[in-house]
Write a protein that holds these residues in place. Structure first.
Motif, PDB file in Angstrom:
ATOM      1  N   SER A   1      10.914  11.215  -1.595  1.00  0.00           N
ATOM      2  CA  SER A   1      10.062  10.226  -0.943  1.00  0.00           C
ATOM      3  C   SER A   1      10.885   9.028  -0.498  1.00  0.00           C
ATOM      4  CB  SER A   1       8.987   9.724  -1.911  1.00  0.00           C
ATOM      5  OG  SER A   1       8.150  10.776  -2.296  1.00  0.00           O
ATOM      6  N   ASP A   2      10.571   8.528   0.701  1.00  0.00           N
ATOM      7  CA  ASP A   2      11.201   7.309   1.193  1.00  0.00           C
ATOM      8  C   ASP A   2      10.655   6.112   0.429  1.00  0.00           C
ATOM      9  OD1 ASP A   2      12.714   8.626   3.114  1.00  0.00           O
ATOM     10  OD2 ASP A   2      11.174   8.405   4.653  1.00  0.00           O
ATOM     11  N   ILE A   3      11.489   5.086   0.303  1.00  0.00           N
ATOM     12  CA  ILE A   3      11.076   3.828  -0.309  1.00  0.00           C
ATOM     13  C   ILE A   3      11.059   2.793   0.801  1.00  0.00           C
ATOM     14  CG2 ILE A   3      11.529   2.140  -2.118  1.00  0.00           C
ATOM     15  CD1 ILE A   3      13.590   4.279  -3.187  1.00  0.00           C
ATOM     16  N   ASN A   4       9.916   2.136   0.971  1.00  0.00           N
ATOM     17  CA  ASN A   4       9.782   1.113   2.004  1.00  0.00           C
ATOM     18  C   ASN A   4       9.893  -0.270   1.402  1.00  0.00           C
ATOM     19  OD1 ASN A   4       9.253   2.975   4.112  1.00  0.00           O
ATOM     20  ND2 ASN A   4       7.175   3.191   3.352  1.00  0.00           N
TER      21      ASN A   4
ATOM     22  N   GLY B   1      10.762  -2.682  -6.510  1.00  0.00           N
ATOM     23  CA  GLY B   1      10.839  -1.347  -7.105  1.00  0.00           C
ATOM     24  C   GLY B   1       9.601  -0.560  -6.733  1.00  0.00           C
ATOM     25  N   ILE B   2       9.484   0.656  -7.264  1.00  0.00           N
ATOM     26  CA  ILE B   2       8.259   1.425  -7.025  1.00  0.00           C
ATOM     27  C   ILE B   2       7.349   1.265  -8.235  1.00  0.00           C
ATOM     28  CG2 ILE B   2       9.347   3.057  -5.447  1.00  0.00           C
ATOM     29  CD1 ILE B   2       9.105   5.182  -7.687  1.00  0.00           C
ATOM     30  N   THR B   3       6.059   1.384  -7.999  1.00  0.00           N
ATOM     31  CA  THR B   3       5.081   1.140  -9.048  1.00  0.00           C
ATOM     32  C   THR B   3       5.031   2.283 -10.059  1.00  0.00           C
ATOM     33  OG1 THR B   3       3.279   2.182  -7.836  1.00  0.00           O
ATOM     34  CG2 THR B   3       3.648  -0.187  -7.438  1.00  0.00           C
ATOM     35  N   ASP B   4       4.422   1.980 -11.183  1.00  0.00           N
ATOM     36  CA  ASP B   4       4.204   2.986 -12.204  1.00  0.00           C
ATOM     37  C   ASP B   4       3.319   4.105 -11.652  1.00  0.00           C
ATOM     38  OD1 ASP B   4       4.528   4.001 -14.805  1.00  0.00           O
ATOM     39  OD2 ASP B   4       2.730   2.993 -15.539  1.00  0.00           O
ATOM     40  N   HIS B   5       2.360   3.740 -10.834  1.00  0.00           N
ATOM     41  CA  HIS B   5       1.482   4.722 -10.188  1.00  0.00           C
ATOM     42  C   HIS B   5       2.308   5.680  -9.324  1.00  0.00           C
ATOM     43  CE1 HIS B   5      -2.362   6.156  -8.640  1.00  0.00           C
ATOM     44  NE2 HIS B   5      -1.890   6.059  -7.416  1.00  0.00           N
TER      45      HIS B   5
ATOM     46  N   ASN C   1       0.816  -1.213   0.000  1.00  0.00           N
ATOM     47  CA  ASN C   1       0.000   0.000   0.000  1.00  0.00           C
ATOM     48  C   ASN C   1       0.854   1.270   0.000  1.00  0.00           C
ATOM     49  OD1 ASN C   1       0.848   0.010   2.629  1.00  0.00           O
ATOM     50  ND2 ASN C   1      -1.189  -0.171   3.524  1.00  0.00           N
ATOM     51  N   SER C   2       2.161   1.119   0.149  1.00  0.00           N
ATOM     52  CA  SER C   2       3.088   2.246   0.042  1.00  0.00           C
ATOM     53  C   SER C   2       3.639   2.381  -1.386  1.00  0.00           C
ATOM     54  CB  SER C   2       4.221   2.118   1.062  1.00  0.00           C
ATOM     55  OG  SER C   2       4.838   0.850   0.953  1.00  0.00           O
ATOM     56  N   HIS C   3       3.063   1.599  -2.319  1.00  0.00           N
ATOM     57  CA  HIS C   3       3.320   1.693  -3.764  1.00  0.00           C
ATOM     58  C   HIS C   3       4.667   1.125  -4.211  1.00  0.00           C
ATOM     59  CE1 HIS C   3      -0.438   3.792  -4.231  1.00  0.00           C
ATOM     60  NE2 HIS C   3      -0.081   4.602  -3.248  1.00  0.00           N
TER      61      HIS C   3
ATOM     62  N   LYS D   1      10.277  -5.429   6.582  1.00  0.00           N
ATOM     63  CA  LYS D   1       8.975  -5.102   6.015  1.00  0.00           C
ATOM     64  C   LYS D   1       8.469  -3.773   6.577  1.00  0.00           C
ATOM     65  CE  LYS D   1       4.306  -6.686   5.385  1.00  0.00           C
ATOM     66  NZ  LYS D   1       3.425  -7.791   5.237  1.00  0.00           N
ATOM     67  N   ALA D   2       7.958  -2.928   5.673  1.00  0.00           N
ATOM     68  CA  ALA D   2       7.359  -1.628   6.004  1.00  0.00           C
ATOM     69  C   ALA D   2       8.350  -0.621   6.577  1.00  0.00           C
ATOM     70  CB  ALA D   2       6.166  -1.803   6.938  1.00  0.00           C
ATOM     71  N   THR D   3       9.644  -0.847   6.357  1.00  0.00           N
ATOM     72  CA  THR D   3      10.691   0.056   6.834  1.00  0.00           C
ATOM     73  C   THR D   3      11.447   0.616   5.630  1.00  0.00           C
ATOM     74  OG1 THR D   3      10.913  -1.266   8.835  1.00  0.00           O
ATOM     75  CG2 THR D   3      12.719   0.226   8.325  1.00  0.00           C
TER      76      THR D   3
END
Length: 162
Positions: A97-100, A57-61, A42-44, A83-85
């Motif tokens: 933006s942070d990447i989790n 990786g991060i999503t296209d969204h 949910n953090s994309h 996880k989630a960190t």
């Protein structure tokens, strides 16, 4: 592959969704592509689990909302992620933006191409723009992540609330 990337970037530029929908509603807000076979947080962030390694990786969204990515800060190979960190950051023309990490494990590879060409996250978020590869320490964490249909719905609801 080139045709798919062209179609995705064209759809993105026109704000058309490349996700499969049962019907088109002109009232629905469209967003970027979501791929089947991946898991989504949910953090994309996305995860592709193959054998003993998970690519993240991060999503296209997410990259679409960030805008042009100009810098990526990633950890070293051998580091642990939880996880989630947060494990890194993406700086765009709009914000940092942070990447989790969607899962826990040991980083076995870092995409070194991103240090010289951070825009790969924009042009190819699911292929050339991957960030890290992890050996999962708890593969069952993947079960708590969303599939493509759930993530598509999540993004539509999130966008509608903004």
């Amino acid at each position: 592959m080139a045709l798919r990337m062209w179609a995705s970037s064209t759809a993105n530029a026109l704000r058309l969704s490349t996700a499969t929908r049962p019907h088109f509603s002109p009232l629905a807000r469209c967003f970027s592509s979501v791929l089947d076979g991946l898991k989504y947080a949910n953090s994309h962030e996305w995860v592709k689990h193959e054998g003993s390694v998970a690519t993240i990786g991060i999503t296209d969204h997410a990259q679409d909302h960030l805008g042009e990515v100009v810098f990526v800060d990633l950890p070293e190979t051998g580091a642990s992620v939880s996880k989630a960190t947060g494990f890194g950051a993406v700086e765009s023309v709009k914000a940092t933006s942070d990447i989790n990490s969607p899962i826990s494990g040991e980083i076995v590879e870092v995409n070194s191409k991103l240090s010289e060409t951070p825009g790969l996250i924009n042009s190819s978020p699911y292929e050339d723009g991957w960030m890290i590869k992890v050996k999962p320490s708890n593969p069952s964490e993947l079960e708590s992540l969303m599939g493509s249909k759930e993530y598509t719905k999540f993004c539509e609801e999130e966008d509608a609330s903004h």
